[in-house]
Design an enzyme around this catalytic site. Structure first.
Site, PDB file in Angstrom:
ATOM      1  N   ASP A  65       0.834  -1.205   0.000  1.00 44.63           N
ATOM      2  CA  ASP A  65       0.000   0.000   0.000  1.00 44.63           C
ATOM      3  C   ASP A  65       0.869   1.255   0.000  1.00 44.63           C
ATOM      4  O   ASP A  65       0.601   2.220  -0.725  1.00 44.63           O
ATOM      5  CB  ASP A  65      -0.920  -0.028   1.219  1.00 44.63           C
ATOM      6  CG  ASP A  65      -1.766   1.218   1.337  1.00 44.63           C
ATOM      7  OD1 ASP A  65      -2.700   1.390   0.527  1.00 44.63           O
ATOM      8  OD2 ASP A  65      -1.493   2.049   2.232  1.00 44.63           O
ATOM      9  N   GLU A 136      -1.690  -5.314  -4.020  1.00 45.05           N
ATOM     10  CA  GLU A 136      -0.749  -4.577  -3.176  1.00 45.05           C
ATOM     11  C   GLU A 136       0.341  -5.493  -2.635  1.00 45.05           C
ATOM     12  O   GLU A 136       1.517  -5.108  -2.548  1.00 45.05           O
ATOM     13  CB  GLU A 136      -1.493  -3.897  -2.031  1.00 45.05           C
ATOM     14  CG  GLU A 136      -2.379  -2.752  -2.490  1.00 45.05           C
ATOM     15  CD  GLU A 136      -3.147  -2.106  -1.354  1.00 45.05           C
ATOM     16  OE1 GLU A 136      -3.491  -0.910  -1.479  1.00 45.05           O
ATOM     17  OE2 GLU A 136      -3.400  -2.779  -0.333  1.00 45.05           O
TER      18      GLU A 136
END
Length: 245
Positions: A65, A136
């Protein structure tokens, strides 16, 4: 300082190894530690059902992220001369669950994902949140094994269409902003968002929100995070009110 990846290397079957090698070749990747790539595809439901001490991909997701945010922020800063608010708006669209879900399907992550039996039966392999998280995790795995530039290249190669759409305002609208501008202009008030409930495990929750406009409540609408739920209920209110910007 301890190493980044100190867990015991998992067993990887020969068939699974071939799948991962094919994935690498197709996407121009070359992992020195294929177990790290393997880990990126392990959902917590699979790890929880395993009796072999398998680690899930949530730590990778956490790191990915941040890597994603840095890459997209750097690209926007370097290529656009707009204010902070516009940069933030564009970035939020590009790193959204919807955008990452598209990338996951483009890369075929749904076929490599390892999920538990119960999650499989409830359609987990097609859930946007799970596939976005896996995307991610993949970005983080590339970053850890191959370095930042390799992660940056993979991210931009797959997110440039979303960047271009967001810059050209052809992407998903910011329904909250659209609704707020309408309500402020017409009623001199602001919409009021209320969370009415949530369900699901902590790693895969669904949130429910309503929005009240001039004493009329619309919704609820759902989302896999609070921001998405608010956007969805704002869109619902716009549709029911019957206006367009």
């Amino acid at each position: 300082m301890s190493g980044r990846n100190t867990m015991k290397a998992p067993f990887i079957s020969e068939d699974r190894r071939k799948e991962l090698l094919f994935f690498q070749e197709r996407n121009g990747l070359s992992f020195s530690d294929i177990a790290l790539l393997h880990n990126a595809f392990i959902h917590s439901s699979y790890a929880n059902e395993s009796k072999a001490g398998v680690k899930d991909n949530e730590r990778l997701e956490f790191l990915g992220d941040s890597v994603l945010s840095v890459v997209v922020s750097d690209w926007l800063y370097s290529n656009l001369s707009v204010n902070e608010g516009e940069l933030t708006r564009i970035r939020s669209l590009v790193v959204s669950e919807d955008a990452l879900h598209e990338v996951a399907l483009k890369l075929g992550l749904d076929r490599l994902l390892l999920i538990g039996h119960g999650e499989e039966l409830t359609g987990g392999r097609t859930k946007k949140a799970i596939l976005a998280d896996c995307t991610e995790a993949l970005f983080a795995a590339v970053y850890l094994d191959m370095g930042f530039e390799a992660a940056r290249a993979l991210i931009l190669a797959n997110l440039l269409p979303q960047l271009e759409d967001a810059i050209g305002n052809r992407s998903r609208k910011d329904y909250k902003t659209e609704l707020q501008e309408y309500v402020q202009k017409r009623y001199k008030k602001v919409p009021v968002y209320t969370m009415t409930g949530s369900k699901g495990p902590e790693h895969d929750q669904t949130f429910y929100y309503t929005v009240t406009v001039n004493n009329v409540t619309y919704g609820p609408a759902e989302g896999h995070n609070r921001k998405d739920a608010e956007q969805n209920v704002a869109r619902l209110a716009i549709q029911e009110i019957g206006f367009s910007s």
